[in-house]
Design a protein around this motif. Sequence first.
Motif, mmCIF file in Angstrom:
data_model
loop_
_atom_site.group_PDB
_atom_site.id
_atom_site.type_symbol
_atom_site.label_atom_id
_atom_site.label_comp_id
_atom_site.label_asym_id
_atom_site.label_seq_id
_atom_site.Cartn_x
_atom_site.Cartn_y
_atom_site.Cartn_z
ATOM 1 N N ALA A 1 10.510 8.034 21.443
ATOM 2 C CA ALA A 1 11.214 6.757 21.581
ATOM 3 C C ALA A 1 10.967 5.865 20.364
ATOM 4 O O ALA A 1 9.913 5.945 19.714
ATOM 5 C CB ALA A 1 10.756 6.039 22.845
ATOM 6 N N ARG A 2 11.930 5.017 20.067
ATOM 7 C CA ARG A 2 11.778 4.092 18.938
ATOM 8 C C ARG A 2 10.586 3.174 19.163
ATOM 9 O O ARG A 2 9.836 2.868 18.233
ATOM 10 C CB ARG A 2 13.063 3.284 18.757
ATOM 11 C CG ARG A 2 13.010 2.294 17.605
ATOM 12 C CD ARG A 2 14.350 1.626 17.385
ATOM 13 N NE ARG A 2 15.373 2.609 17.003
ATOM 14 C CZ ARG A 2 16.632 2.307 16.761
ATOM 15 N NH1 ARG A 2 17.044 1.036 16.875
ATOM 16 N NH2 ARG A 2 17.490 3.239 16.411
ATOM 17 N N ARG B 1 7.453 3.286 21.484
ATOM 18 C CA ARG B 1 6.707 4.105 22.449
ATOM 19 C C ARG B 1 6.050 3.248 23.533
ATOM 20 O O ARG B 1 6.048 3.619 24.707
ATOM 21 C CB ARG B 1 5.648 4.937 21.726
ATOM 22 C CG ARG B 1 6.237 6.018 20.829
ATOM 23 C CD ARG B 1 5.198 6.612 19.905
ATOM 24 N NE ARG B 1 5.776 7.650 19.059
ATOM 25 C CZ ARG B 1 5.198 8.127 17.960
ATOM 26 N NH1 ARG B 1 4.026 7.632 17.557
ATOM 27 N NH2 ARG B 1 5.778 9.072 17.264
ATOM 28 N N ALA C 1 8.747 2.201 26.012
ATOM 29 C CA ALA C 1 9.187 3.337 26.826
ATOM 30 C C ALA C 1 8.131 3.696 27.861
ATOM 31 O O ALA C 1 8.448 4.013 29.027
ATOM 32 C CB ALA C 1 9.486 4.529 25.925
ATOM 33 N N PRO D 1 12.559 7.385 30.667
ATOM 34 C CA PRO D 1 12.769 7.343 29.210
ATOM 35 C C PRO D 1 13.924 8.257 28.825
ATOM 36 O O PRO D 1 14.032 9.381 29.329
ATOM 37 C CB PRO D 1 11.433 7.863 28.648
ATOM 38 C CG PRO D 1 10.816 8.642 29.759
ATOM 39 C CD PRO D 1 11.249 7.973 31.020
ATOM 40 N N PRO E 1 15.444 12.395 23.821
ATOM 41 C CA PRO E 1 15.784 12.234 22.402
ATOM 42 C C PRO E 1 17.063 12.992 22.068
ATOM 43 O O PRO E 1 17.360 14.035 22.655
ATOM 44 C CB PRO E 1 14.564 12.841 21.680
ATOM 45 C CG PRO E 1 13.901 13.714 22.690
ATOM 46 C CD PRO E 1 14.170 13.091 24.013
#
Length: 242
Positions: free
Chosen positions: A165-166, A168, A171, A182, A185
């Motif tokens: 995740a951008r 973390r 998320a 979440p 990706p």
Amino acid sequence: MRRLTLSLVGAALLATAAHANEAVIRKNLSERLPNLPRIDEVRPTPMRGLFEIRINGTDILYTDAEGNYLIQGALIDTKARVNLTDERLEKLTAIAFDELPLKDAFTVVRGNGQRKLAVFADPNCGFCKRFERDLAKLDNVTIHTFLYPVLGKDSEQKSRAIWCARDRNKAWDDWMQRGVTPPEPKADAKCDTTALERNIAFGQKYRITGTPTTILANGTRLPGAVGLDRLEPLLAQSGGAK
């Protein structure tokens, strides 16, 4: 002087005997049990005639002075009411906080961040979720979270999604405290998830068998979801002002 000399002689004789026993034990066990992993260490125990055999880094077995018998189990000092095997394993698996591979964790700092702890957690662990709600109430703290997916494939998938995740921390908090799954990706996203594999290997090496497992700055290991009433004083003892 004579007493001191006799003491030194006695210690030398004991050391020689222990070395001789070790040689016999290693020889006999390797010949009789060729599939036994390489013996890392042989050492006498407080029980006369019983020796500790250490294999695989932190696995403990026991044998007699000639390696005729092999015992798997706990050695307990009944007078002191102490599990000597557990004490030994705690020493062998102690984790120095400064040696934690923090590059494989994500970190949140609140307030002055002086109080430090690391948490090994599985995203599908109910106790971890409860513990996260308590951790969210702490201030002046630095928390390093190691994703430790040991509860199955879904834990691995969620851990990968959180790690990739951008943000973390967001998320992780969204999932653990609010139940927001979440997002997976994107297929073309470049995200190195080998940190998760290293976390599993690290946990196996140091016998982290359950989640959450917390490591304090002084190396104290806390298994389970420790309540704030217990965690606060332990944080104070481990160093760092509140």
